[in-house]
Design a protein around this motif. Structure first.
Motif, PDB file in Angstrom:
ATOM      1  N   ILE A 163      72.144  39.782  85.406  1.00 31.49           N
ATOM      2  CA  ILE A 163      72.635  38.550  84.779  1.00 31.49           C
ATOM      3  C   ILE A 163      72.503  38.641  83.261  1.00 31.49           C
ATOM      4  CG2 ILE A 163      72.206  36.065  84.527  1.00 31.49           C
ATOM      5  CD1 ILE A 163      71.085  36.167  87.432  1.00 31.49           C
ATOM      6  N   GLU A 164      71.340  39.107  82.802  1.00 31.31           N
ATOM      7  CA  GLU A 164      71.050  39.218  81.364  1.00 31.31           C
ATOM      8  C   GLU A 164      70.346  40.549  81.115  1.00 31.31           C
ATOM      9  OE1 GLU A 164      70.717  39.600  77.917  1.00 31.31           O
ATOM     10  OE2 GLU A 164      71.576  37.608  78.216  1.00 31.31           O
ATOM     11  N   PRO A 165      71.123  41.579  80.737  1.00 29.62           N
ATOM     12  CA  PRO A 165      70.524  42.909  80.530  1.00 29.62           C
ATOM     13  C   PRO A 165      69.422  42.948  79.473  1.00 29.62           C
ATOM     14  CG  PRO A 165      72.918  43.057  80.635  1.00 29.62           C
ATOM     15  CD  PRO A 165      72.576  41.597  80.590  1.00 29.62           C
ATOM     16  N   GLY A 166      69.436  42.040  78.519  1.00 30.07           N
ATOM     17  CA  GLY A 166      68.435  42.053  77.464  1.00 30.07           C
ATOM     18  C   GLY A 166      67.177  41.281  77.779  1.00 30.07           C
ATOM     19  N   ILE A 167      67.035  40.824  79.019  1.00 29.52           N
ATOM     20  CA  ILE A 167      65.856  40.032  79.391  1.00 29.52           C
ATOM     21  C   ILE A 167      64.591  40.832  79.113  1.00 29.52           C
ATOM     22  CG2 ILE A 167      65.561  40.701  81.818  1.00 29.52           C
ATOM     23  CD1 ILE A 167      65.675  37.119  81.217  1.00 29.52           C
ATOM     24  N   GLU A 168      63.576  40.175  78.584  1.00 29.60           N
ATOM     25  CA  GLU A 168      62.302  40.828  78.301  1.00 29.60           C
ATOM     26  C   GLU A 168      61.258  40.323  79.286  1.00 29.60           C
ATOM     27  OE1 GLU A 168      58.766  40.997  74.949  1.00 29.60           O
ATOM     28  OE2 GLU A 168      60.526  39.760  74.575  1.00 29.60           O
ATOM     29  N   ALA A 169      60.690  41.224  80.054  1.00 30.79           N
ATOM     30  CA  ALA A 169      59.589  40.878  80.961  1.00 30.79           C
ATOM     31  C   ALA A 169      58.285  41.122  80.223  1.00 30.79           C
ATOM     32  CB  ALA A 169      59.652  41.721  82.231  1.00 30.79           C
ATOM     33  N   ARG A 170      57.442  40.115  80.183  1.00 27.96           N
ATOM     34  CA  ARG A 170      56.115  40.249  79.569  1.00 27.96           C
ATOM     35  C   ARG A 170      55.081  40.291  80.680  1.00 27.96           C
ATOM     36  NH1 ARG A 170      56.250  36.570  74.093  1.00 27.96           N
ATOM     37  NH2 ARG A 170      58.031  37.636  73.164  1.00 27.96           N
ATOM     38  N   TRP A 171      54.320  41.371  80.685  1.00 27.13           N
ATOM     39  CA  TRP A 171      53.389  41.691  81.770  1.00 27.13           C
ATOM     40  C   TRP A 171      51.938  41.450  81.371  1.00 27.13           C
ATOM     41  CZ3 TRP A 171      55.984  43.313  86.110  1.00 27.13           C
ATOM     42  CH2 TRP A 171      57.279  43.805  85.927  1.00 27.13           C
ATOM     43  N   ASP A 172      51.668  40.756  80.282  1.00 26.14           N
ATOM     44  CA  ASP A 172      50.344  40.723  79.679  1.00 26.14           C
ATOM     45  C   ASP A 172      49.364  39.699  80.244  1.00 26.14           C
ATOM     46  OD1 ASP A 172      52.042  38.803  78.612  1.00 26.14           O
ATOM     47  OD2 ASP A 172      51.196  38.908  76.607  1.00 26.14           O
ATOM     48  N   VAL A 173      49.757  38.906  81.225  1.00 28.25           N
ATOM     49  CA  VAL A 173      48.850  37.942  81.846  1.00 28.25           C
ATOM     50  C   VAL A 173      48.582  38.410  83.278  1.00 28.25           C
ATOM     51  CG1 VAL A 173      48.568  35.519  82.520  1.00 28.25           C
ATOM     52  CG2 VAL A 173      49.746  36.082  80.393  1.00 28.25           C
ATOM     53  N   GLN A 174      47.364  38.225  83.757  1.00 34.44           N
ATOM     54  CA  GLN A 174      46.951  38.821  85.021  1.00 34.44           C
ATOM     55  C   GLN A 174      47.681  38.284  86.253  1.00 34.44           C
ATOM     56  OE1 GLN A 174      42.750  38.498  85.829  1.00 34.44           O
ATOM     57  NE2 GLN A 174      42.768  40.407  86.958  1.00 34.44           N
ATOM     58  N   HIS A 175      48.033  36.993  86.293  1.00 32.62           N
ATOM     59  CA  HIS A 175      48.564  36.429  87.532  1.00 32.62           C
ATOM     60  C   HIS A 175      50.046  36.084  87.486  1.00 32.62           C
ATOM     61  CE1 HIS A 175      44.680  36.432  89.427  1.00 32.62           C
ATOM     62  NE2 HIS A 175      44.176  35.906  88.338  1.00 32.62           N
ATOM     63  N   PHE A 176      50.691  36.238  86.345  1.00 34.76           N
ATOM     64  CA  PHE A 176      52.118  35.956  86.280  1.00 34.76           C
ATOM     65  C   PHE A 176      52.771  36.776  85.178  1.00 34.76           C
ATOM     66  CE2 PHE A 176      50.182  32.692  83.555  1.00 34.76           C
ATOM     67  CZ  PHE A 176      50.925  32.800  82.387  1.00 34.76           C
ATOM     68  N   ILE A 177      54.090  36.905  85.300  1.00 34.16           N
ATOM     69  CA  ILE A 177      54.880  37.510  84.230  1.00 34.16           C
ATOM     70  C   ILE A 177      55.802  36.430  83.678  1.00 34.16           C
ATOM     71  CG2 ILE A 177      54.778  39.814  85.241  1.00 34.16           C
ATOM     72  CD1 ILE A 177      57.714  39.459  86.116  1.00 34.16           C
ATOM     73  N   THR A 178      56.214  36.599  82.431  1.00 34.86           N
ATOM     74  CA  THR A 178      57.198  35.689  81.856  1.00 34.86           C
ATOM     75  C   THR A 178      58.447  36.492  81.508  1.00 34.86           C
ATOM     76  OG1 THR A 178      56.246  35.943  79.645  1.00 34.86           O
ATOM     77  CG2 THR A 178      55.561  34.016  80.912  1.00 34.86           C
ATOM     78  N   LEU A 179      59.576  35.834  81.652  1.00 32.11           N
ATOM     79  CA  LEU A 179      60.853  36.435  81.308  1.00 32.11           C
ATOM     80  C   LEU A 179      61.442  35.657  80.147  1.00 32.11           C
ATOM     81  CD1 LEU A 179      62.313  36.938  84.898  1.00 32.11           C
ATOM     82  CD2 LEU A 179      60.999  38.545  83.527  1.00 32.11           C
ATOM     83  N   ARG A 180      61.801  36.391  79.105  1.00 31.28           N
ATOM     84  CA  ARG A 180      62.351  35.777  77.900  1.00 31.28           C
ATOM     85  C   ARG A 180      63.748  36.320  77.641  1.00 31.28           C
ATOM     86  NH1 ARG A 180      58.672  32.933  74.733  1.00 31.28           N
ATOM     87  NH2 ARG A 180      56.581  32.977  75.605  1.00 31.28           N
ATOM     88  N   VAL A 181      64.588  35.413  77.181  1.00 26.08           N
ATOM     89  CA  VAL A 181      65.995  35.713  76.919  1.00 26.08           C
ATOM     90  C   VAL A 181      66.146  36.011  75.427  1.00 26.08           C
ATOM     91  CG1 VAL A 181      68.298  34.698  76.977  1.00 26.08           C
ATOM     92  CG2 VAL A 181      66.668  34.188  78.796  1.00 26.08           C
ATOM     93  N   PRO A 182      66.908  37.031  75.069  1.00 23.47           N
ATOM     94  CA  PRO A 182      67.101  37.342  73.652  1.00 23.47           C
ATOM     95  C   PRO A 182      67.632  36.132  72.883  1.00 23.47           C
ATOM     96  CG  PRO A 182      68.073  39.051  75.028  1.00 23.47           C
ATOM     97  CD  PRO A 182      67.660  37.943  75.944  1.00 23.47           C
ATOM     98  N   GLY A 183      67.020  35.885  71.732  1.00 25.81           N
ATOM     99  CA  GLY A 183      67.476  34.812  70.854  1.00 25.81           C
ATOM    100  C   GLY A 183      66.912  33.439  71.160  1.00 25.81           C
ATOM    101  N   VAL A 184      66.129  33.302  72.232  1.00 20.39           N
ATOM    102  CA  VAL A 184      65.539  32.010  72.587  1.00 20.39           C
ATOM    103  C   VAL A 184      64.026  32.179  72.588  1.00 20.39           C
ATOM    104  CG1 VAL A 184      65.458  30.133  74.271  1.00 20.39           C
ATOM    105  CG2 VAL A 184      67.541  31.510  74.045  1.00 20.39           C
TER     106      VAL A 184
END
Length: 147
Positions: A35-56
């Motif tokens: 859906i969004e090739p530029g999505i950034e997965a952040r793996w730095d928290v022990q129990h969840f990951i966050t997904l961030r969209v470029p430019g937001v």
């Protein structure tokens, strides 16, 4: 290594059987990257990951990866964009919408597995959801940093 931790079998509550297919996390990541090739997965928290969209600056998704009941996926979105009937047939073990926030709704989907036909429907819904997220939060970099 945060990514290896989240994709691995360690870290689940002791004594509870994991009820979801562990390959599901990779499958869901692939789906959102389609859906969004530029999505950034952040793996730095022990129990969840966050997904961030470029430019937001706000996170679009937060996925709890270490719950035995399922992969718990939260998606921050445009207020009033969806109702519960739109969430049927996605393959989620449970689905809900939290509308308590003034500026957004939070879509919660809990998955244990995902069939190909369900994945196609989910992909369409998430693409539409992402469009609403961008409309609500892509303010040229002026949106708040955290949700």
């Amino acid at each position: 290594n945060g990514e290896r931790w989240h994709l691995g079998d360690k870290g689940f509550p002791p004594g509870k059987k994991v009820q979801w297919d562990r390959a599901l996390l990779k499958q869901m990541l692939q789906l959102v990257r389609e859906i969004e090739p530029g999505i950034e997965a952040r793996w730095d928290v022990q129990h969840f990951i966050t997904l961030r969209v470029p430019g937001v600056r706000r996170w679009w998704a937060q996925w709890q990866t270490k719950q035995a009941a399922g992969l718990i996926c939260f998606f921050l979105g445009k207020k009033g964009q969806f109702n519960l009937s739109r969430l049927e047939g996605l393959g989620a073990a449970s689905a809900s919408i939290d509308s308590k926030r003034e500026d957004s709704d939070v879509l919660k989907l809990v998955f244990q597995h995902l069939e190909p036909s369900q994945a196609a429907k989910l992909k369409g819904l998430l693409a539409e959801h992402l469009g609403g997220f961008r409309e609500a939060f892509d303010k040229g970099g002026t949106s708040r940093d955290s949700a």
